[in-house]
Design a protein around this motif. Sequence first.
Motif, mmCIF file in Angstrom:
data_model
loop_
_atom_site.group_PDB
_atom_site.id
_atom_site.type_symbol
_atom_site.label_atom_id
_atom_site.label_comp_id
_atom_site.label_asym_id
_atom_site.label_seq_id
_atom_site.Cartn_x
_atom_site.Cartn_y
_atom_site.Cartn_z
ATOM 1 N N ASP A 100 0.858 -1.189 0.000
ATOM 2 C CA ASP A 100 0.000 0.000 0.000
ATOM 3 C C ASP A 100 0.893 1.237 0.000
ATOM 4 N N MET A 101 0.818 2.025 -1.077
ATOM 5 C CA MET A 101 1.714 3.162 -1.287
ATOM 6 C C MET A 101 1.219 4.471 -0.674
ATOM 7 N N MET A 102 0.096 4.464 0.014
ATOM 8 C CA MET A 102 -0.535 5.725 0.387
ATOM 9 C C MET A 102 0.195 6.504 1.476
ATOM 10 N N ARG A 103 1.166 5.916 2.149
ATOM 11 C CA ARG A 103 1.984 6.689 3.092
ATOM 12 C C ARG A 103 3.187 7.331 2.400
ATOM 13 N N MET A 104 3.394 6.996 1.155
ATOM 14 C CA MET A 104 4.411 7.679 0.349
ATOM 15 C C MET A 104 3.702 8.798 -0.404
ATOM 16 N N ASP A 105 3.406 9.871 0.320
ATOM 17 C CA ASP A 105 2.506 10.917 -0.191
ATOM 18 C C ASP A 105 3.122 12.307 -0.160
ATOM 19 N N LYS A 106 4.435 12.378 -0.411
ATOM 20 C CA LYS A 106 5.119 13.674 -0.377
ATOM 21 C C LYS A 106 5.255 14.265 -1.780
ATOM 22 N N ILE A 107 5.046 15.575 -1.866
ATOM 23 C CA ILE A 107 5.378 16.330 -3.072
ATOM 24 C C ILE A 107 6.819 16.787 -2.888
ATOM 25 N N LEU A 108 7.727 16.226 -3.644
ATOM 26 C CA LEU A 108 9.156 16.358 -3.371
ATOM 27 C C LEU A 108 9.764 17.639 -3.928
ATOM 28 N N ALA A 109 9.314 18.057 -5.091
ATOM 29 C CA ALA A 109 9.894 19.268 -5.699
ATOM 30 C C ALA A 109 8.968 19.796 -6.777
ATOM 31 N N VAL A 110 8.818 21.115 -6.812
ATOM 32 C CA VAL A 110 8.099 21.785 -7.894
ATOM 33 C C VAL A 110 9.090 22.685 -8.614
ATOM 34 N N HIS A 111 9.133 22.566 -9.938
ATOM 35 C CA HIS A 111 10.008 23.409 -10.754
ATOM 36 C C HIS A 111 9.122 24.259 -11.659
ATOM 37 N N PRO A 112 8.618 25.393 -11.146
ATOM 38 C CA PRO A 112 7.657 26.188 -11.925
ATOM 39 C C PRO A 112 8.230 26.704 -13.229
ATOM 40 N N GLU A 113 9.525 27.003 -13.237
ATOM 41 C CA GLU A 113 10.122 27.526 -14.460
ATOM 42 C C GLU A 113 10.208 26.451 -15.551
ATOM 43 N N ASP A 114 10.230 25.180 -15.134
ATOM 44 C CA ASP A 114 10.280 24.073 -16.096
ATOM 45 C C ASP A 114 8.924 23.403 -16.289
ATOM 46 N N LEU A 115 7.918 23.857 -15.544
ATOM 47 C CA LEU A 115 6.580 23.268 -15.611
ATOM 48 C C LEU A 115 6.605 21.765 -15.352
ATOM 49 N N ASP A 116 7.261 21.386 -14.240
ATOM 50 C CA ASP A 116 7.196 19.985 -13.834
ATOM 51 C C ASP A 116 7.219 19.866 -12.314
ATOM 52 N N VAL A 117 6.857 18.684 -11.831
ATOM 53 C CA VAL A 117 6.786 18.414 -10.405
ATOM 54 C C VAL A 117 7.231 16.975 -10.159
ATOM 55 N N VAL A 118 7.864 16.743 -8.991
ATOM 56 C CA VAL A 118 8.303 15.403 -8.605
ATOM 57 C C VAL A 118 7.505 14.983 -7.373
ATOM 58 N N VAL A 119 6.853 13.829 -7.456
ATOM 59 C CA VAL A 119 5.977 13.385 -6.371
ATOM 60 C C VAL A 119 6.218 11.909 -6.075
ATOM 61 N N GLN A 120 5.823 11.511 -4.849
ATOM 62 C CA GLN A 120 5.762 10.102 -4.520
ATOM 63 C C GLN A 120 4.432 9.522 -5.017
ATOM 64 N N PRO A 121 4.334 8.204 -5.130
ATOM 65 C CA PRO A 121 3.154 7.620 -5.794
ATOM 66 C C PRO A 121 1.852 7.739 -5.021
ATOM 67 N N GLY A 122 1.908 7.966 -3.699
ATOM 68 C CA GLY A 122 0.692 8.059 -2.913
ATOM 69 C C GLY A 122 0.016 9.413 -2.960
ATOM 70 N N VAL A 123 0.639 10.399 -3.576
ATOM 71 C CA VAL A 123 0.011 11.718 -3.736
ATOM 72 C C VAL A 123 -1.205 11.559 -4.640
ATOM 73 N N THR A 124 -2.336 12.149 -4.250
ATOM 74 C CA THR A 124 -3.528 12.089 -5.094
ATOM 75 C C THR A 124 -3.586 13.316 -5.997
ATOM 76 N N ARG A 125 -4.382 13.218 -7.043
ATOM 77 C CA ARG A 125 -4.462 14.337 -7.997
ATOM 78 C C ARG A 125 -5.054 15.572 -7.336
ATOM 79 N N GLU A 126 -6.043 15.404 -6.467
ATOM 80 C CA GLU A 126 -6.625 16.567 -5.789
ATOM 81 C C GLU A 126 -5.612 17.192 -4.830
ATOM 82 N N GLN A 127 -4.868 16.378 -4.120
ATOM 83 C CA GLN A 127 -3.829 16.877 -3.216
ATOM 84 C C GLN A 127 -2.804 17.704 -3.991
ATOM 85 N N LEU A 128 -2.375 17.189 -5.144
ATOM 86 C CA LEU A 128 -1.376 17.898 -5.934
ATOM 87 C C LEU A 128 -1.914 19.236 -6.421
ATOM 88 N N ASN A 129 -3.124 19.255 -6.946
ATOM 89 C CA ASN A 129 -3.655 20.505 -7.485
ATOM 90 C C ASN A 129 -3.944 21.535 -6.403
#
Length: 468
Positions: A100-129
């Motif tokens: 169960d991956m849901m405790r791996m729920d960290k947003i690790l890095a946002v690179h706004p200038e590159d328009l990308d983000v690094v996340v763990q697999p337990g992050v949900t789409r609503e959490q990210l947005n």
Amino acid sequence: MVQATTLPRNEGGIKAAVEALLEKFGDRMQTGQALREQHGHTTTWIENQAPDAVVFPTSREEVSDIVKICAEFGVPVIPFGTGTSLEGHVNAPAGGICVDMMRMDKILAVHPEDLDVVVQPGVTREQLNTYLRDQGLFFPIDPGANASLGGMVATRASGTNAVRYGTMKDNVLSLEAVMADGTIIRTASRAKKSSAGYDMTRLLVGSEGTLGLITEITLRLQGIPEAIRSARCSFRSVDDACRAVMMTIQYGIPVARIELLDEMSVGAANQHSGLDLPEVPLLLLEFHGSDAGVVEQADMFAQIAEEFGGFDISATSTAEERNKLWQARHNMYWASLGLRPGAKGISTDVCVPISRLAECVSASRAKAEEMGLMAPMVGHVGDGNFHALLLIDMENAEERAKADEYVGWLNDLAISMEGTCTGEHGIGQGKRPYLIRELGETTRFMAAVKAALDPDNILNPGKILSDG
């Protein structure tokens, strides 16, 4: 009814692995029956096949340790996100260990200038947005359920925005994954393009946990549009609505969303969400861009819709009105259940070339009526994908048999139209019989890839490929 095949169990290996994992993870390794059944499949009519234990890792290293222990004892490993997939993906037909991956729920890095983000697999789409909102960014893939991003990658998810922003395969830049021997790999860099070797990222996207366990994801982001405008339009027939969709796409209007609800679905939405829409086929659309641009796009669509008998056309840029309509669309599963209280909703989907969409939807509706099945239909019709929700009395053997026959008929119809048996639900257990009909000899080479990367078949066995 789709039968979930039971595969041979390695009883001694499972016992040894459970003991080793209990020693390493303590109370983060659970064997209670209720929890195990929650991690078997419950969102379809496929039999629930519970794992023997559930482990809750918090890091890539722990996932690697779990896989190494399971590899040592020859025990299946089944990854789990939120459990919202629809074709038996998280069942354990040979027993084994659910990760169960849901405790791996960290947003690790946002690179706004590159328009990308690094996340763990337990992050949900609503959490990210929610996290991205104050930076003027968003992640566009929206499958309806608040799914985990790891699960969305594994099932190659799609959703209402796919007509403009693509599916998960178009929005994943790189993955980190644990392979069948416990090795941790990274499939690519953050660069927007590469010609460096095999595309391992795309190989793992949509592999449904059968080739590796995803532990980190680098995703493309989009800027929140300057303006958003929604529109709706009613039609006298599904055929007219689908032809309006086809013309809209062919004219190159940059629609962000274009959704179809048939009259049965509109009636359910009215009842469930307190709307007063005409109970005839409906298109819901959304346009993204500048203030002037979205108005122009909505007007162009209105002109096309009128050519096909569209009426009750309205458009709005007011967030409250837009959200009310789209929330009603996202609530369609629950709304449809209200059409037949006590029934089980069996959701199936197909996708065809957009030139065949009207024909396919019309034939699907006629077949359901002929068989006496209640089957409200909705679809992400901008890319030729639609869903039928069969409302079935599961205690009635005749209804179950009819539903099974209908699903098989619909899959074969889509394949005959040069489409696919699944636009976004995946193969899992439920659609394995149709994969070889669709892809033929290609499945033999898929099996060769599986055998090379997972020679002992411990990664989510019994999914995608018919030989388990």
